[in-house]
Structure formats: C-alpha cells, structure tokens
Scaffold this motif. Structure first.
Motif, PDB file in Angstrom:
ATOM      1  N   GLN A  60      -2.131   7.456   3.707  1.00  0.00           N
ATOM      2  CA  GLN A  60      -2.026   7.746   2.282  1.00  0.00           C
ATOM      3  C   GLN A  60      -3.381   8.174   1.724  1.00  0.00           C
ATOM      4  O   GLN A  60      -3.455   8.966   0.793  1.00  0.00           O
ATOM      5  CB  GLN A  60      -1.562   6.491   1.528  1.00  0.00           C
ATOM      6  N   GLU A  61      -4.423   7.597   2.285  1.00  0.00           N
ATOM      7  CA  GLU A  61      -5.763   7.918   1.796  1.00  0.00           C
ATOM      8  C   GLU A  61      -6.086   9.401   2.029  1.00  0.00           C
ATOM      9  O   GLU A  61      -6.618  10.079   1.153  1.00  0.00           O
ATOM     10  CB  GLU A  61      -6.790   7.042   2.520  1.00  0.00           C
ATOM     11  N   ALA A 103       5.135   4.997   7.437  1.00  0.00           N
ATOM     12  CA  ALA A 103       5.547   3.730   6.825  1.00  0.00           C
ATOM     13  C   ALA A 103       6.172   3.968   5.456  1.00  0.00           C
ATOM     14  O   ALA A 103       7.173   3.342   5.089  1.00  0.00           O
ATOM     15  CB  ALA A 103       4.342   2.801   6.695  1.00  0.00           C
ATOM     16  N   ARG A 104       5.585   4.894   4.713  1.00  0.00           N
ATOM     17  CA  ARG A 104       6.122   5.219   3.385  1.00  0.00           C
ATOM     18  C   ARG A 104       7.516   5.817   3.506  1.00  0.00           C
ATOM     19  O   ARG A 104       8.415   5.491   2.735  1.00  0.00           O
ATOM     20  CB  ARG A 104       5.154   6.201   2.708  1.00  0.00           C
ATOM     21  N   TYR A 105       7.691   6.704   4.465  1.00  0.00           N
ATOM     22  CA  TYR A 105       9.001   7.320   4.662  1.00  0.00           C
ATOM     23  C   TYR A 105      10.039   6.264   5.040  1.00  0.00           C
ATOM     24  O   TYR A 105      11.164   6.272   4.519  1.00  0.00           O
ATOM     25  CB  TYR A 105       8.904   8.399   5.750  1.00  0.00           C
ATOM     26  N   GLU A 106       9.652   5.344   5.932  1.00  0.00           N
ATOM     27  CA  GLU A 106      10.599   4.301   6.347  1.00  0.00           C
ATOM     28  C   GLU A 106      10.961   3.395   5.169  1.00  0.00           C
ATOM     29  O   GLU A 106      12.118   3.006   5.005  1.00  0.00           O
ATOM     30  CB  GLU A 106      10.008   3.474   7.498  1.00  0.00           C
ATOM     31  N   SER A 108      -1.708   0.088   0.644  1.00  0.00           N
ATOM     32  CA  SER A 108      -3.071   0.014   1.159  1.00  0.00           C
ATOM     33  C   SER A 108      -3.475   1.390   1.663  1.00  0.00           C
ATOM     34  O   SER A 108      -2.665   2.129   2.220  1.00  0.00           O
ATOM     35  CB  SER A 108      -3.138  -1.009   2.290  1.00  0.00           C
ATOM     36  N   PRO A 109      -4.734   1.759   1.444  1.00  0.00           N
ATOM     37  CA  PRO A 109      -5.199   3.111   1.758  1.00  0.00           C
ATOM     38  C   PRO A 109      -4.901   3.538   3.193  1.00  0.00           C
ATOM     39  O   PRO A 109      -4.682   4.706   3.451  1.00  0.00           O
ATOM     40  CB  PRO A 109      -6.711   3.040   1.518  1.00  0.00           C
ATOM     41  N   GLY A 110      -4.844   2.592   4.081  1.00  0.00           N
ATOM     42  CA  GLY A 110      -4.628   2.950   5.473  1.00  0.00           C
ATOM     43  C   GLY A 110      -3.161   3.093   5.844  1.00  0.00           C
ATOM     44  O   GLY A 110      -2.838   3.443   6.975  1.00  0.00           O
TER      45      GLY A 110
END
Lengths: 144, 144, 144, 144, 144, 144
Positions: free
Chosen positions: D20-21, E22-25, E15-17
């Motif tokens: 995301q960063e 993960a966002r898609y899931e 979290s930036p990392g």
C-alpha cells in the motif's frame, strides 16, 4: 416576498379544523381529474407512498388555486424530461398533460425547449416517450 | 407523431436561404425581449458561447410560434429549480419570467410545484433566489 | 480570457452571409462522418428536433476546428457515463468513438476514469453498454 | 470485451506483492504531477479522504497507461462541467488541464462541447470558472 | 475536525507494508458478506473495474470500522434511490440490505424518506425495484 | 410486498378524523426535535412552503415509527452529499444528525461511503461543510 405571498395565498390554506380524510378525498378527486382515469388501482400497490401521493402532490399542491393545471403540466413535462431517468412518470404525465388541454404539438415544443437547459439526450429520450404515448392513444391510427 | 408535428411546425422553419446573420438578429431581438434589457454586454464576454446562446436558444427555440413566452418561462423556472446548482441562470430567468407576464405569486407556485418532482432542498434554494430578485426589483419596498 | 478566445476562434465563425441551408449540409456531413453511417433515417422521425441536432451539435459544435473529433468523443463518453440514464445516446457514441479512432481499450479507460467523479454505478452501467456494442460489432466473434 | 480488455490491461495490474505504501507514493507523485504543485497541504486536512484520493484516483486510475493525462483531463473538464455544482473541483482541474498541455482555447472548446449534452447553464458556469482561473494565472495581464 | 477524525480513524489505516493482495482478499470477503453470495462471477466480466470494486468500495470503505454494515446500506439505498437511473445497483443493494439485517419495512421507510429530498418519481421507481426483489426472494409466496 | 408493508405500517396511519392542525403541531414538534432549536423563525419566511415542510417531511415522514431518527439522518446526509448543490440543507442536517446522536466520526464515515456511489467531488464539498459546522459548534475550540 414571503409575507406577501403568504398573505395572497392564505385563502388557499385549509382551515385548521379540516380533517385528513377531507384532504385525501380532495387529492383523490384531483388526481383522477389530472390522470383522466380512476386512480385507486394505481395507488393501492404503493401502500403509504400511494396515500402520500394522493395527499401531498394532489391534495395539497395540484389543488392550489394559484396555477392552472395546464401550467402545472408544462412544468412537470419539462422537469421530468430534463432530470432524465424518470420515463415511467413522464409517460403518465404526457397523458395527464393531454387530459388538461395541452396539445401534442405543445408537448413537442416543451421538449424542444428543454434542449436549452439540459441538452439533447434527455430531450430525445422524452420524445421517444411522447411518440409512444401518442401512437397508443391513436389506437395505431397514423392520421390523427 | 413526428411526421404530424413536423408538418404542423413546418411553417416555422426558417427558409433555406435565410442567412446566419438574420438568425442572429432574430435571436438578439428575442433575447432582449425576454431579458427586458439590452443583452450585448451580457453575451460579449462569453465569446462564441454568447453567439450560440443568441442563435440557438433565442434565435431558434424561443422564436418558435408553438409555445408562448409565458409557457416557456414556466418550463424554464421549473427546470432550473429542479436541476439544482443553476442559481445564476435562475436569477436571470426569474427576471425574464416577470418580464413576460408571470406574477411573483405564480413563480412561487411553480417553485412549490417542483416539490413533487425534486423534493424540498432545490425548492428552498430557488425560493431564496426568488425572494432576493423580488426585493431588488422592489428597490427595497416591502409593500409591492 | 473571453476576448482572447473570441479573437482566436473568430476565424471559425461562419461568415454572416452563410445560409442556414449551408449550415444544415455541413452538419449532415459531419454527423454522418461521426456516426459512420448515413443519418437521414435517424433524424427524420425527430422532426424539428432532428433538424436542430444536425444544425447545432454537428453543424456548429462538432464542426469547429479547435478540438479533434477523437477529443470530442472522449468528452462525450465521459459525460454520458457520468450523467447516467442516457444509455441510448451512450450506445450511439460508443460507435462514434470507435469510428473516429478511439480503441475499445481507450473507451474502457474513459469509463474507469469516470469512477473518480461519478462513482461506480454509472460506470458499471456504461461498461454494460460498451460490452454490448463491442460484441455486436464483432458479429459475435470473441476473438477480436 | 471484458475478457479482452482484462487481458490487454493485465500488464498494468500492480503485482500482488506491491505494498500500500508503494501505491500511496505512486499516487502522491502522479497527483503532484497533475496538479503542478506539491499536494500534501491539500490532502492533509481531508484525513482518510485525502489518503483515498491519493491512492485511488491518482495511485490507481490516473497512473494507468491506457489513456494520456491530456485525454483524462478532457474527460474530467467535460464531466465536472456537465454534472454542475462541482465548481471547486473544476477550478482545480482547469489548472491541471493546463499543466498537462491543454490550451485555454481547447478548454473553451470542451466547455462549448458540453452544450450538446448538458445545455447552456452548466457551460456558462464553467466558463466563469475558466475565465477566473485564466485571469489569475495571467497575474492580471490581459495580453497572454 | 480533520485532525481529530484522522486521529480516531488512524487505527483503521492499513499498515504501510500491507500488500495489495491482502487488500483484495479483504475486499472479496467483505463483498461476499454484503452480497450474501460468492461474487467472483459478478466481478470477473468487469475486468479491472471489477478488481477496483473489490479493492476500493469493499476492501477500503465497507471494511472500515466506523460505521456498521446496516448503516452503510441505509445510506446506499437512499443514494441509489435519490440519484435515479441506477436501478441495477439498487436491485443488488436491496438484497445486500436484507442480508445485513434491514427488514423489508425498513427499506420501505428509507424509500419514503427520500421523498423529502428527491421527490416522488425516483421513490416510485425504487419501490418498484424493492417489490420485485422481495417477490423474487419470497419465491412467489405472498405470505411472508 | 406492498400489501404486507401497507398492513404492517397501517397502525402509523393518522386516524381519518385527525385534523390538519394536529398534523402541523406534530410536525412542528418533530422538526424542533430534529433541528435542536425552535424552528418558527426558519419556516415563517418560506410562506406555504414552510407550512408544507412542517406538515409533510416532519409531520408525516419523520414522525413515522418505522425508522429511527438516527437512521433517517444517515440517509439524509448521504443523499444531500451525493446529489450535490444542496450545501445549505447539508449544513442544517449535519447539525440535525449531531442532535439525534450521530457522532462527527460517523458523519465523516457517511461522507466517505458516498465516494462509492457519487465520486470524490461531492464528498469533498460535503466534508468542507462538515468541518465548518463542527468548528462553529466547537466555538473555535480545536480540542473537542
């Protein structure tokens, strides 16, 4: 302006003791007059939304003295055209407009007039509704 | 319908040999008549957009015979109110509507009529424009 | 700005003596060029609305030199998508856009771009129109 | 179409492991490029809405390869004009459009083009924004 | 306000990392939860638009802690009704709203509530969608 | 559905003999409760439009039992944001929403939620109204 208008329209205000039932009956009569057909079958499936439609648009607004039914339908056709996406209501009000004395040519002119304020797509969509309603009212006769 | 309407309105069609200049002059005259004031200063800063406004809305549409100026302003006020976010044009056309014979009370009625089709926020915004225009035309006199 | 623009675009202004007939012919030619097919059958049923469509959008606006046809269709697809409820016109202009050189992928990108300014529902509706037009142009071939 | 487009644009899809960063940084850079000024002060007061604006419109959409920044701003100016009531964003994007290479005259043409699809009031409002931005960028110089 | 809100919602910030995967899931899971059915078949034909829908509306917005799913669907039904012309999405979200615990009567109340802000035509159109979805979910049983 | 809903909500229907005066009083009380301040000064300048606002939105709709005031304001904030150009009413209803128990953070979430359905410009405009109302209610205190 407000005070002025309030004053001038004060006589149209229902007397405080008027019942909701009287308002509903007034709306039902006005709505049938505008639609040109009995409206019970139209409003029954809407539940309370149907009741509100009888009471507020027809019992309150359309029943006011300050603007003729013909003028109201000019405003209605113009708005429904310009806002877009309201074809079912436009269909109803093309019929209403014809019932209160607007001619097919005047309806056509109103749609042309919307070009200035809302552009061509909504006017073309409205013209399609107008043509369809007129051909149905003609019973398929091309000559009217 | 289209053929019918086309036929009936055929006489309003500008003759094919009519020049653009004649159309522009017709629009300028009609626009000044509707606005109630000379319009050159209004359209000049708009460039070609000003020229198109003279030619199409006023030279073509408002100049048609099929709908009276009063009826056109009923449609205009209703649309500008219901669409929202067009307050500068609403301001102009409240003045135009008064110029072509609509009364303050009739304009108030048109705004009330939009409640049915577009709800309360846009009507309240339009009423604010109407009140402001009327108080300016009154020169601050409350009694008119 | 206005004076500047007015000046720069002054050369595009039709000469004052130009006839309405010449304007109509220019519009008809431009409209057929954009649509990619003869347009008489499309505009005839619209009556004077069809005539105005030839004259103003195509005879005046699309015929201006200052913006390429491809750029105009980018603007058109974006507006018709974002405004919503203008699917018939979107269908026409997807074809127009392809005719003037926009690719299916570019049209898809324009629809994605509208997400920022008008949200997902109108973009999804527009994508449905795009997919349908493309599959019809393919003659049902999936491989193009 | 979908499969086709999905395939062709597949290479633009961020690799699944991208953080995301990285997306935020890409958006921030793209947004600054479009706006022509550092954007941190603009987005900070918006909270998470500012973060989403960086990430989705700029990190995702504007960063796609399939449509040039100039084309995106054509679509943007047309939509913001036609939708109405979005003057603050129109002001920002008039500047963005100039930054990515559209000329004042091209912006004027895009506004004229919206006349076809959304009518005169929104175009006149947009022209007012355009004139104001241009006069501010000129530092009051009429000669540019 | 912004600083305050930014602060309070800061814990929801990924979290930036965190990876895009993960966002898609997260979005896919949330979307299936809201829709009440697996959504892969729905989003696949949309290409990248489908991916963005999973990621942004569902992975980002619907996944935020600050507003319950039921509250989100109240807002959604109201907006889709009032904006008009978004019937396919209204259909989807009537089902979503029922899935997250809104009752048919509450959906009816939300539609009535839109009367205030957008008038009768869009409410009547929305009621038609609601009635249709409910009758389909009932399997044609009138007694539920 | 309609019959069902009609039946379930039947108990909320005002008794047929209820007077208009009772309805107006109920609306005035409900409106003051939602606004959090006496409303006579607000509605008086509106004339009959003010009376209708008391009677229909507040006397009829907001007074219904089927949806909590908090839920109604969620719908209201979402609609006023998404429709755009209704900033004065949004300002009023941000205050109303806070009065009936929505928190500033929840209002912020509702505005974020509109991004999905109406895009970024209207959300940014709404956030500006929210921030302004909150800072005014704080009396300029940053710490709340």
């Amino acid at each position: 302006m407000a005070t002025q208008t309030q004053g001038k329209t004060g006589s149209e205000r229902p007397s405080p003791g008027q019942t909701q039932e009287a308002r509903y009956e007034r709306g039902l009569k006005k709505m049938a007059e505008i639609y040109g057909v009995p409206v019970e079958d139209f409003i029954a499936p809407l539940g309370d939304l149907g009741r509100y439609m009888v009471e507020f648009p027809y019992g309150d607004i359309y029943s006011r003295d300050g603007l003729a039914a013909r003028d109201r339908e000019i405003a209605t056709i113009a708005m429904l055209t310009a806002l877009g996406g309201r074809e079912p209501q436009l269909r109803v009000h093309v019929n209403s407009a014809l019932n209160v004395g607007l001619t097919p040519d005047e309806l056509y002119e109103i749609i042309l007039h919307t070009l200035i304020f809302a552009g061509f797509p909504t006017a073309i969509n409205a013209l399609s509704v107008l043509s369809d309603v007129l051909s149905k009212r003609d019973g398929g006769q091309k000559s009217v």
